[in-house]
Scaffold this active site. Structure first.
Site, short mmCIF file in Angstrom:
data_model
loop_
_atom_site.label_atom_id
_atom_site.label_comp_id
_atom_site.label_asym_id
_atom_site.label_seq_id
_atom_site.Cartn_x
_atom_site.Cartn_y
_atom_site.Cartn_z
N ASP A 15 0.84 -1.20 0.00
CA ASP A 15 0.00 0.00 0.00
C ASP A 15 0.88 1.25 0.00
OD1 ASP A 15 0.87 -0.18 2.60
OD2 ASP A 15 -1.13 -0.08 3.52
N SER A 16 2.22 1.06 -0.01
CA SER A 16 3.13 2.18 -0.24
C SER A 16 2.90 2.77 -1.64
CB SER A 16 4.59 1.74 -0.10
OG SER A 16 4.84 0.55 -0.84
N GLU A 53 -1.67 -5.55 8.50
CA GLU A 53 -0.89 -4.96 9.58
C GLU A 53 -1.58 -5.23 10.92
OE1 GLU A 53 -0.15 -0.80 8.85
OE2 GLU A 53 0.80 -1.20 6.92
N ASP A 69 -1.07 -6.02 -0.18
CA ASP A 69 -1.52 -5.40 1.06
C ASP A 69 -3.03 -5.20 1.06
OD1 ASP A 69 0.57 -4.98 2.86
OD2 ASP A 69 1.23 -3.14 1.86
N LYS A 93 -1.44 -9.40 2.77
CA LYS A 93 -0.72 -8.96 3.98
C LYS A 93 -1.59 -8.00 4.76
CE LYS A 93 3.14 -6.08 3.84
NZ LYS A 93 2.66 -4.90 4.60
N GLU A 130 8.92 -4.21 10.56
CA GLU A 130 9.38 -2.92 10.02
C GLU A 130 9.95 -2.04 11.12
OE1 GLU A 130 6.61 -1.05 7.36
OE2 GLU A 130 7.78 0.81 7.27
O1 KIV Z 1 3.58 -1.11 1.65
C1 KIV Z 1 4.76 -1.49 1.69
O2 KIV Z 1 5.57 -1.21 0.81
C2 KIV Z 1 5.17 -2.30 2.84
C3 KIV Z 1 6.63 -2.57 2.99
C4 KIV Z 1 7.33 -1.37 3.50
C5 KIV Z 1 6.89 -3.75 3.85
O3 KIV Z 1 4.37 -2.71 3.61
#
Ligand code: KIV
Length: 271
Positions: A51-52, A122, A90, A120, A189
């Site tokens: 989600d980055s 969190e 994510d 994934k 992280e």
């Molecule tokens: O969204 C992302 O890129 C991440 C990584 C930093 C692990 O969750």
């Protein structure tokens, strides 16, 4: 002797074997077809459609605004490029927190509409129900502890997490719980390296670190950061393999100049 084995397709099972034989797992982010194709061809083990994308692709300050539809768009672009890597997506903010049925629904949409291999999430104990419900549908789940950017407004800063003993103990507890709930791997992280090493040694699932030192089972970076395309972001853990911000900028400047000078296109570059 190298422990690296030729693998045709990386699966969650392959990652667990890598941990067992001490082969480090490589993971990078991708959000589009072209980048995913280059990364996959280079032999990466895991591609994270993070989600980055909210920061890197859309220019938002945080990861919170990205939607499930947008994540599915990025994930399907990546999936079309992949031959070998395991693709993890994510679940975006708002698509799973506090509602396990919605977590399952969001995960099914990701798997069905993008063709991704895993999701994934969190968080730790607080997302137990969501993880368990997603797993009932046969969808592999990767956990994420330490600095969890979807909770940035609770933390208030992006500084190193779990430096104090009580937070470190809670993190170890959560890591063990995620393993018990059935996660196939865990991202840690921005936590102290010694703590991350301890976590990796206390659980049997692979632990992939970002800013968590070298004692874990694998490493992940945001691709745009490691290529030096982003230049404002410079945390200590980031190794830059290229300075693409500068070289791309120079290429763009040269193109502009060539157009203005009527140098491009030349005789051979036309029909
Ligand atoms: O969204 C992302 O890129 C991440 C990584 C930093 C692990 O969750």
């Amino acid at each position: 002797m190298s422990v690296h084995k030729e693998i045709k397709k990386v699966t969650t099972h392959v990652l667990q074997e890598m941990k067992q034989r001490g082969e480090k797992i490589s993971m990078l982010t991708a959000y589009d077809y072209t980048m995913a194709k280059i990364i996959d061809s280079a032999g990466i083990d895991v591609i994270l459609v993070g989600d980055s994308a909210s920061n890197v692709m859309a220019g938002h300050e945080t990861t919170l605004p990205i939607t499930l539809d947008q994540m599915i768009y990025h994930a399907s672009s990546v999936i079309r490029a992949i031959d070998r890597a395991l693709v993890v997506v994510d679940l975006p903010f708002g698509a799973y927190q506090g509602n396990s049925k919605e977590a399952l629904y969001s995960s099914i949409r990701i798997m069905k509409e993008s063709g991704a291999h895993a999701v994934k999430l969190e968080g730790g104990h607080e997302i137990k129900e969501s993880i368990e419900r997603i797993l009932t549908a046969g969808i592999p789940v990767m956990g994420h502890l330490g600095l969890t950017p979807q909770s940035i407004y609770k933390f208030g800063t992006y500084t190193v997490r779990a430096k104090e003993q009580d937070e470190a103990e809670r993190l170890i507890e959560d890591a063990k719980l995620l393993e018990q709930f059935g996660c196939f791997a865990l991202v840690l992280e921005k936590i102290p390296a010694a703590l991350a090493t301890k976590v990796a040694q206390s659980i049997s699932i692979p632990v992939i670190g970002i800013g968590a030192g070298g004692g874990v089972d694998g490493q992940v970076l945001v691709t745009h950061d490691m290529l030096g395309m982003t230049h404002e972001f410079s945390p200590r853990f980031l190794r830059r393999y290229l300075n693409l911000y500068e070289s791309m900028g120079n290429a763009f400047k040269q193109y502009i100049k060539d157009v203005k000078d009527k140098d491009f296109p030349n005789e051979k570059e036309q029909y």
